[in-house]
Design an enzyme around this catalytic site. Structure first.
Site, PDB file in Angstrom:
ATOM      1  N   ARG A 105       1.319  -0.879  -0.083  1.00  0.00           N
ATOM      2  CA  ARG A 105       0.191   0.131   0.202  1.00  0.00           C
ATOM      3  C   ARG A 105       0.809   1.122  -0.126  1.00  0.00           C
ATOM      4  NH1 ARG A 105      -4.804   1.411   3.817  1.00  0.00           N
ATOM      5  NH2 ARG A 105      -6.463  -0.108   2.164  1.00  0.00           N
ATOM      6  N   HIS A 132      -7.503   0.476  -6.248  1.00  0.00           N
ATOM      7  CA  HIS A 132      -7.572  -0.411  -4.920  1.00  0.00           C
ATOM      8  C   HIS A 132      -8.617  -1.763  -5.281  1.00  0.00           C
ATOM      9  CE1 HIS A 132      -7.848  -1.680  -0.746  1.00  0.00           C
ATOM     10  NE2 HIS A 132      -8.463  -1.065  -0.084  1.00  0.00           N
ATOM     11  N   GLN A 135     -10.171  -3.908  -2.963  1.00  0.00           N
ATOM     12  CA  GLN A 135     -11.214  -3.528  -2.185  1.00  0.00           C
ATOM     13  C   GLN A 135     -12.462  -4.145  -3.392  1.00  0.00           C
ATOM     14  OE1 GLN A 135     -12.054  -2.137   0.852  1.00  0.00           O
ATOM     15  NE2 GLN A 135     -14.448  -2.596   0.328  1.00  0.00           N
ATOM     16  N   ASP A 230     -17.726   6.132  -0.767  1.00  0.00           N
ATOM     17  CA  ASP A 230     -16.358   6.063  -0.277  1.00  0.00           C
ATOM     18  C   ASP A 230     -16.245   7.402   0.033  1.00  0.00           C
ATOM     19  OD1 ASP A 230     -13.275   5.730   0.734  1.00  0.00           O
ATOM     20  OD2 ASP A 230     -12.737   5.689  -1.660  1.00  0.00           O
ATOM     21  N   CYS A 270     -16.587   0.437   1.409  1.00  0.00           N
ATOM     22  CA  CYS A 270     -15.444   0.416   1.571  1.00  0.00           C
ATOM     23  C   CYS A 270     -15.016   0.240   3.170  1.00  0.00           C
ATOM     24  CB  CYS A 270     -14.186   0.827   0.819  1.00  0.00           C
ATOM     25  SG  CYS A 270     -13.867   2.794   0.430  1.00  0.00           S
ATOM     26  N   ARG A 298     -13.201  -9.410   2.371  1.00  0.00           N
ATOM     27  CA  ARG A 298     -11.646  -9.347   2.063  1.00  0.00           C
ATOM     28  C   ARG A 298     -10.555 -10.631   2.289  1.00  0.00           C
ATOM     29  NH1 ARG A 298      -9.999  -3.912   2.092  1.00  0.00           N
ATOM     30  NH2 ARG A 298      -8.772  -4.750   1.231  1.00  0.00           N
TER      31      ARG A 298
HETATM   32  N1   CP Z   1     -11.706  -0.777   3.284  1.00  0.00           N
HETATM   33  C1   CP Z   1     -10.142  -0.150   3.378  1.00  0.00           C
HETATM   34  O1   CP Z   1      -9.119  -1.299   2.629  1.00  0.00           O
HETATM   35  O2   CP Z   1      -9.521  -0.108   4.728  1.00  0.00           O
HETATM   36  P1   CP Z   1      -8.513  -0.343   5.674  1.00  0.00           P
HETATM   37  O3   CP Z   1      -7.828   0.941   5.311  1.00  0.00           O
HETATM   38  O4   CP Z   1      -9.241  -0.435   7.319  1.00  0.00           O
HETATM   39  O5   CP Z   1      -7.115  -0.720   5.059  1.00  0.00           O
HETATM   40  N1  NVA Z   2     -10.581   5.612  -0.779  1.00  0.00           N
HETATM   41  C1  NVA Z   2     -10.094   5.570   0.643  1.00  0.00           C
HETATM   42  C2  NVA Z   2     -10.146   4.378   0.503  1.00  0.00           C
HETATM   43  C3  NVA Z   2      -9.877   3.893   1.991  1.00  0.00           C
HETATM   44  C4  NVA Z   2      -9.706   2.223   1.678  1.00  0.00           C
HETATM   45  C5  NVA Z   2      -8.351   6.536   0.941  1.00  0.00           C
HETATM   46  O1  NVA Z   2      -7.733   6.060  -0.196  1.00  0.00           O
HETATM   47  O2  NVA Z   2      -8.231   6.942   1.655  1.00  0.00           O
END
Ligand code: CP
Ligand code: NVA
Length: 311
Positions: A105, A132, A135, A230, A270, A298
């Site tokens: 990430r 993502h 997700q 989101d 999400c 997930r």
């Molecule tokens: N939805 C998601 O990716 O959650 P986290 O940021 O907690 O991993």
């Molecule tokens: N769009 C959000 C998703 C978090 C899982 C972000 O990037 O923060």
């Protein structure tokens, strides 16, 4: 599929369907206490590298790895030499010598591309500023479960109300590849980037997907069977929080907006949610919401993804 950096790496709607089918089977096996894929990755090490906070992605990858017999190594960039400026390329070249697969990430999508180019092992996108994919795949698994089949999902209007960021981009690619009816509602400047829309149009022509963009949340909601949202301000966009709150104010998923949706509509997010901003407490905790079933899935999709890239 060597790496999963983008939903596009899956290659086709048929391959997406196979991933969903395989996750459904893995989930049934796990819940029934059958051996299933348990132990299939025995002796492997899964690196989980987070350069941004994460709850669901980290824990679901770690538990998925453990249940498959692999060792999950969770690394935060703040504890790594990355913090002192070691390059992404050197990090990737080093970690390839120890690990079997990496879920990464980070901020810029270009960083995960550099990581993958310098890596001898598969790299999975655990969220970047562009996509993502884990997700969106987990979400599609959840909708297929709720609607009983992918065919039924194709007959269901999916409305995504909110920022055209990473989750949305993975979702429209997935919808376009899988022949879905998908509408994105957002203020124009937060719509999907032009180059994404171009690719989506070509994929949708081939699959028969119906992809619609609108600035009207209520138009998007009309007749929708799935309502997705989101956060308005994603990780990394914090400097824009005030202007985003202004721009998205009329896009809040609340009970008034839900009136336009189908009675059996499901509400998805999400997570993490900013309650009171993009979604209200009564909706996220209400009868339409399936956000924790969605979070649970997930785990099941991560197992499929790990098995797939390590095949
Ligand atoms: N939805 C998601 O990716 O959650 P986290 O940021 O907690 O991993
Ligand atoms: N769009 C959000 C998703 C978090 C899982 C972000 O990037 O923060």
């Amino acid at each position: 599929m060597k790496h999963l950096l983008s939903i596009l790496d899956i290659g086709s709607g048929v391959a997406v369907e196979a991933l969903i089918e395989s996750s459904l089977k893995l989930k049934r096996d796990t819940l029934a206490g059958r051996k299933g894929a348990r132990g299939q990755l025995s002796g492997k090490t899964v690196g989980i590298i987070m350069e941004k906070p994460s709850t669901r992605t980290t824990v679901s990858f770690a538990v998925a790895a453990h249940q498959l017999g692999a060792f999950p190594l969770i690394l935060s960039s703040s504890d790594m030499q990355r913090k002192r400026g070691e390059t992404v390329a050197d990090t990737a070249r080093t970690l390839s010598r120890y690990l079997d697969v990496v879920a990464f990430r980070t901020f810029a999508h270009s960083d995960i591309e550099v990581f993958a180019r310098n890596s001898d092992i598969p790299v999975i996108n655990a969220l970047t500023d562009r996509e993502h994919p884990c997700q969106a795949l987990g979400d599609l698994l959840t909708i297929v479960e709720k609607k009983k089949s992918l065919e039924n999902v194709r007959r269901t209007k999916i409305a995504f109300i909110g920022d055209g960021n990473n989750v949305l981009v993975s979702w429209i690619y997935l919808a376009a590849m899988s022949g879905l009816d998908f509408t994105h509602a957002a203020p124009r400047r937060y719509s999907a980037p032009r180059e994404v829309r171009k690719k989506v149009a070509a994929l949708a022509r081939a699959s028969g997907a119906k992809i619609t963009y609108t600035e009207s949340a209520s138009d998007a909601l009309k007749g929708a069977g799935v309502i997705y949202t989101d956060v308005w301000t994603s990780m990394g966009d914090e400097a824009e929080a005030a202007e985003r709150q202004d721009a998205f104010r009329s896009y809040q998923v609340n009970s008034k907006l839900l009136e336009a949706a189908a009675d059996d509509a499901i509400v998805m997010h999400c997570l993490p949610a900013r309650r009171g901003e993009e979604i209200t407490d009564d909706v996220i905790d209400g009868r339409h919401s399936i956000v924790f079933d969605q979070a649970e899935n997930r785990l099941h999709i991560q197992k499929t993804i790990l098995l797939e890239v390590l095949k």
